[in-house]
Enzyme design. Structure first.
Site, PDB file in Angstrom:
ATOM      1  N   ARG A  33     -10.635   2.395  -9.563  1.00  0.00           N
ATOM      2  CA  ARG A  33      -9.831   1.203  -9.260  1.00  0.00           C
ATOM      3  C   ARG A  33      -9.583   0.351 -10.498  1.00  0.00           C
ATOM      4  O   ARG A  33      -9.594  -0.877 -10.430  1.00  0.00           O
ATOM      5  CB  ARG A  33     -10.503   0.332  -8.184  1.00  0.00           C
ATOM      6  CG  ARG A  33     -10.675   1.010  -6.863  1.00  0.00           C
ATOM      7  CD  ARG A  33      -9.446   0.762  -5.992  1.00  0.00           C
ATOM      8  NE  ARG A  33      -9.618   1.380  -4.707  1.00  0.00           N
ATOM      9  CZ  ARG A  33      -9.771   0.713  -3.562  1.00  0.00           C
ATOM     10  NH1 ARG A  33      -9.772  -0.571  -3.565  1.00  0.00           N
ATOM     11  NH2 ARG A  33      -9.896   1.385  -2.441  1.00  0.00           N
ATOM     12  N   ARG A  68      -7.226  -5.869  -8.494  1.00  0.00           N
ATOM     13  CA  ARG A  68      -7.149  -7.337  -8.400  1.00  0.00           C
ATOM     14  C   ARG A  68      -8.010  -8.105  -9.389  1.00  0.00           C
ATOM     15  O   ARG A  68      -7.817  -9.293  -9.543  1.00  0.00           O
ATOM     16  CB  ARG A  68      -7.500  -7.768  -6.979  1.00  0.00           C
ATOM     17  CG  ARG A  68      -6.368  -7.548  -6.008  1.00  0.00           C
ATOM     18  CD  ARG A  68      -6.850  -7.605  -4.589  1.00  0.00           C
ATOM     19  NE  ARG A  68      -7.803  -6.533  -4.370  1.00  0.00           N
ATOM     20  CZ  ARG A  68      -8.485  -6.357  -3.257  1.00  0.00           C
ATOM     21  NH1 ARG A  68      -8.357  -7.197  -2.266  1.00  0.00           N
ATOM     22  NH2 ARG A  68      -9.319  -5.339  -3.140  1.00  0.00           N
ATOM     23  N   ARG A 123       1.747  -7.597  -8.449  1.00  0.00           N
ATOM     24  CA  ARG A 123       1.707  -7.450  -6.999  1.00  0.00           C
ATOM     25  C   ARG A 123       2.513  -8.562  -6.325  1.00  0.00           C
ATOM     26  O   ARG A 123       3.206  -8.333  -5.334  1.00  0.00           O
ATOM     27  CB  ARG A 123       0.256  -7.509  -6.535  1.00  0.00           C
ATOM     28  CG  ARG A 123       0.132  -7.030  -5.117  1.00  0.00           C
ATOM     29  CD  ARG A 123      -1.198  -7.250  -4.531  1.00  0.00           C
ATOM     30  NE  ARG A 123      -0.995  -7.492  -3.115  1.00  0.00           N
ATOM     31  CZ  ARG A 123      -1.924  -7.789  -2.267  1.00  0.00           C
ATOM     32  NH1 ARG A 123      -3.159  -7.878  -2.656  1.00  0.00           N
ATOM     33  NH2 ARG A 123      -1.642  -7.979  -1.021  1.00  0.00           N
ATOM     34  N   ASP A 171      -2.341   5.049  -3.328  1.00  0.00           N
ATOM     35  CA  ASP A 171      -3.453   4.877  -2.397  1.00  0.00           C
ATOM     36  C   ASP A 171      -3.660   6.178  -1.640  1.00  0.00           C
ATOM     37  O   ASP A 171      -2.721   6.970  -1.514  1.00  0.00           O
ATOM     38  CB  ASP A 171      -3.175   3.740  -1.413  1.00  0.00           C
ATOM     39  CG  ASP A 171      -4.451   3.255  -0.765  1.00  0.00           C
ATOM     40  OD1 ASP A 171      -5.139   2.427  -1.383  1.00  0.00           O
ATOM     41  OD2 ASP A 171      -4.797   3.733   0.337  1.00  0.00           O
ATOM     42  N   TYR A 196      -9.377   6.960   8.978  1.00  0.00           N
ATOM     43  CA  TYR A 196      -8.412   5.843   9.001  1.00  0.00           C
ATOM     44  C   TYR A 196      -7.346   6.060  10.077  1.00  0.00           C
ATOM     45  O   TYR A 196      -6.907   5.128  10.739  1.00  0.00           O
ATOM     46  CB  TYR A 196      -7.744   5.684   7.632  1.00  0.00           C
ATOM     47  CG  TYR A 196      -8.643   5.028   6.611  1.00  0.00           C
ATOM     48  CD1 TYR A 196      -8.796   3.640   6.574  1.00  0.00           C
ATOM     49  CD2 TYR A 196      -9.373   5.779   5.691  1.00  0.00           C
ATOM     50  CE1 TYR A 196      -9.635   3.032   5.651  1.00  0.00           C
ATOM     51  CE2 TYR A 196     -10.211   5.182   4.759  1.00  0.00           C
ATOM     52  CZ  TYR A 196     -10.342   3.801   4.744  1.00  0.00           C
ATOM     53  OH  TYR A 196     -11.173   3.213   3.839  1.00  0.00           O
TER      54      TYR A 196
HETATM   55  O1  CP3 Z   1      -8.292   3.682  -9.210  1.00  0.00           O
HETATM   56  C1  CP3 Z   1      -7.157   3.204  -9.370  1.00  0.00           C
HETATM   57  O2  CP3 Z   1      -6.901   2.280 -10.186  1.00  0.00           O
HETATM   58  C2  CP3 Z   1      -6.000   3.819  -8.594  1.00  0.00           C
HETATM   59  C3  CP3 Z   1      -5.661   3.160  -7.404  1.00  0.00           C
HETATM   60  C4  CP3 Z   1      -6.361   3.359  -6.083  1.00  0.00           C
HETATM   61  C5  CP3 Z   1      -6.175   2.445  -5.028  1.00  0.00           C
HETATM   62  N1  CP3 Z   1      -6.755   2.961  -3.900  1.00  0.00           N
HETATM   63  C6  CP3 Z   1      -5.425   1.192  -5.131  1.00  0.00           C
HETATM   64  C7  CP3 Z   1      -5.715   0.109  -4.175  1.00  0.00           C
HETATM   65  C8  CP3 Z   1      -7.155   4.404  -5.596  1.00  0.00           C
HETATM   66  C9  CP3 Z   1      -7.705   5.610  -6.325  1.00  0.00           C
HETATM   67  C10 CP3 Z   1      -7.379   4.131  -4.222  1.00  0.00           C
HETATM   68  C11 CP3 Z   1      -8.115   5.036  -3.339  1.00  0.00           C
HETATM   69  C12 CP3 Z   1      -8.538   4.558  -2.013  1.00  0.00           C
HETATM   70  N2  CP3 Z   1      -7.838   3.764  -1.142  1.00  0.00           N
HETATM   71  C13 CP3 Z   1      -9.747   4.952  -1.394  1.00  0.00           C
HETATM   72  C14 CP3 Z   1     -10.742   5.926  -1.945  1.00  0.00           C
HETATM   73  C15 CP3 Z   1     -11.554   5.379  -3.037  1.00  0.00           C
HETATM   74  C16 CP3 Z   1     -12.550   4.347  -2.607  1.00  0.00           C
HETATM   75  O3  CP3 Z   1     -12.474   3.236  -3.136  1.00  0.00           O
HETATM   76  O4  CP3 Z   1     -13.427   4.680  -1.805  1.00  0.00           O
HETATM   77  C17 CP3 Z   1      -9.792   4.326  -0.139  1.00  0.00           C
HETATM   78  C18 CP3 Z   1     -10.891   4.427   0.885  1.00  0.00           C
HETATM   79  C19 CP3 Z   1      -8.571   3.599   0.021  1.00  0.00           C
HETATM   80  C20 CP3 Z   1      -8.113   2.834   1.194  1.00  0.00           C
HETATM   81  C21 CP3 Z   1      -7.908   1.429   0.858  1.00  0.00           C
HETATM   82  N3  CP3 Z   1      -6.842   0.947   0.129  1.00  0.00           N
HETATM   83  C22 CP3 Z   1      -8.730   0.355   1.201  1.00  0.00           C
HETATM   84  C23 CP3 Z   1     -10.011   0.458   2.001  1.00  0.00           C
HETATM   85  C24 CP3 Z   1      -8.137  -0.793   0.662  1.00  0.00           C
HETATM   86  C25 CP3 Z   1      -8.567  -2.222   0.857  1.00  0.00           C
HETATM   87  C26 CP3 Z   1      -9.824  -2.488   0.177  1.00  0.00           C
HETATM   88  C27 CP3 Z   1      -9.611  -3.447  -0.938  1.00  0.00           C
HETATM   89  O5  CP3 Z   1     -10.104  -3.153  -2.063  1.00  0.00           O
HETATM   90  O6  CP3 Z   1      -8.985  -4.467  -0.668  1.00  0.00           O
HETATM   91  C28 CP3 Z   1      -6.977  -0.397  -0.035  1.00  0.00           C
HETATM   92  C29 CP3 Z   1      -6.072  -1.242  -0.811  1.00  0.00           C
HETATM   93  C30 CP3 Z   1      -6.001  -1.000  -2.267  1.00  0.00           C
HETATM   94  N4  CP3 Z   1      -5.809   0.222  -2.804  1.00  0.00           N
HETATM   95  C31 CP3 Z   1      -6.047  -1.973  -3.308  1.00  0.00           C
HETATM   96  C32 CP3 Z   1      -5.856  -1.280  -4.504  1.00  0.00           C
HETATM   97  C33 CP3 Z   1      -5.754  -1.850  -5.905  1.00  0.00           C
HETATM   98  C34 CP3 Z   1      -6.166  -3.475  -3.130  1.00  0.00           C
HETATM   99  C35 CP3 Z   1      -4.751  -3.878  -2.911  1.00  0.00           C
HETATM  100  C36 CP3 Z   1      -4.443  -5.295  -3.163  1.00  0.00           C
HETATM  101  O7  CP3 Z   1      -4.937  -6.151  -2.405  1.00  0.00           O
HETATM  102  O8  CP3 Z   1      -3.644  -5.531  -4.084  1.00  0.00           O
END
Ligand code: CP3
Length: 356
Positions: free
Chosen positions: A28, A32, A41, A78, A155
């Protein structure tokens, strides 16, 4: 035209070839905790639009690389793009997390799910990959990724994030054949999606099985690992330039590392509930290991962060096969300066472990 990578440490480490220092990237890393991510964003309006606009996805993919000498980029996207492309309707709700407008509960729901064409419904991901590869200009490799079938299924069945996975586990217990049908369909979709990412220019692949650790040992083997193995078997692990290494990450899987290594993956990403040196002894030279700093260490001061980096490098020990990373994603509350401290410490302190 094949393009030589200027910094090839990540690929080399994943293939357990010698490197000058341990490569590092952060799960990640575009997110944020970076003010510039929050600004882009805001410009996009919402998270799903950000993912679906290749120019903006490219911009945020590159943001952490402009700040830190990271050894890899990971495409900004994502894991939930696949269920969205199957028509479930993804939304990210502030302080709640991802939600789907429609969820999956019956066999007939599953039978209706389409198989997305990666160059149609998911073209925005492929376009973002092509754009990032152009912008990177061969500086560092680009990682492509997908969720594991089991994690995607949780999910889709729950309709979003969940604490106890009651609906997914109920399907597993009461209707295992129905769940297998969904998992096989997701496996087919993930294989198409990842092979398209490799064709578009992804140079390494990571599969995120965030929720595999919620399963019992026999259930993990049957409902999660076996499908990741199938994906691995069907990936074309060569692009026009190089071997494309595949890394599997199941959070909470430390008791299953040997089984994961048996899939034939190149790397295993591990969380912080284990000692990386001990895991290395268990898998020998079969796979590379990625990890495994506790993300909450990034809330500490410089001395503690550097001390933790030193201890992980020392635990892994000499020789190739280590990619430094966190054991899970970086959280939004982290001070970006602490990431600089981490990356520099890995590069400085690791050189002594790679001398001939
Ligand atoms: O690593 C990176 O920089 C690449 C981007 C990336 C995102 N999601 C961006 C994101 C990657 C590799 C993911 C994978 C992802 N997404 C996973 C597997 C990895 C892990 O962390 O276990 C999972 C389970 C998801 C599903 C998901 N997407 C969740 C549970 C959430 C909300 C949780 C949170 O952190 O708020 C997201 C949203 C998300 N995906 C964000 C980002 C940067 C936050 C989005 C925002 O609010 O701008």
């Amino acid at each position: 035209m094949p393009q030589e990578l200027k910094n090839n440490r990540l690929i080399k480490a994943l293939l357990r070839e010698p490197v000058d220092m341990t490569p590092v990237w952060i799960m990640r890393q575009a997110g944020r905790y970076l003010p510039e991510y929050r600004a882009t964003r805001k410009k996009a309006g919402d998270f799903v639009t950000l993912c679906q606009t290749p120019e903006l996805a490219c911009e945020v993919t590159l943001q952490p690389l402009l700040r830190y000498p990271l050894d890899a980029a990971i495409i900004f996207s994502d894991i939930l793009t696949i269920p969205d492309a199957m028509g479930l309707g993804l939304k990210l709700i502030e302080s709640v997390g991802p939600r789907f407008e429609r969820s999956i509960s019956t066999l007939s729901d599953i039978k209706k799910l389409p198989l997305p064409d990666p160059e149609q419904e998911l073209k925005y991901v492929m376009d973002a990959i092509r754009l990032v590869r152009k912008e990177l200009n061969g500086n560092v490799p680009l990682i492509g990724f997908s969720g594991s079938p089991w994690t995607l299924a949780t999910y889709m069945i729950e309709g979003g994030s969940s604490k106890n996975f009651s609906k997914a586990k109920k399907m597993l217990d009461k209707e295992p054949d129905t769940l297998h049908l969904l998992l096989q369909h997701l496996t087919d979709a993930v294989v198409l999606y990842l092979n398209a990412q490799i064709n578009a220019g992804a140079q390494a692949i990571m599969i995120f099985d965030t929720w595999g650790g919620m399963l019992s040992t026999p259930d993990y083997m049957e409902f999660s690992l076996s499908y990741m193995k199938r994906i691995r078997d069907y990936l074309k692990t060569k692009n026009s330039e190089n071997r494309v290494p595949v890394t599997l990450f199941t959070k909470g899987a430390n008791q299953w590392i040997e089984d994961i290594a048996e899939t034939g993956c190149d790397g295993i990403s591990i969380d912080w509930n284990c000692n990386i040196g001990e895991v290395r002894k268990r898998v020998g030279d079969r796979v590379a290991l990625q990890g495994n700093m506790d993300p909450s260490m990034l809330r500490e001061d410089e001395e503690k962060i550097v001390g933790e980096v030193r201890s992980i490098l020392d635990s892994y020990g000499h020789g190739p096969g280590h990619v430094f990373n966190l054991g899970h994603g970086i959280t939004p509350d982290i001070n970006p300066e602490n990431v600089a401290i981490l990356v520099d410490a890995v590069h400085d302190l690791s050189q002594q472990y790679h001398k001939k």
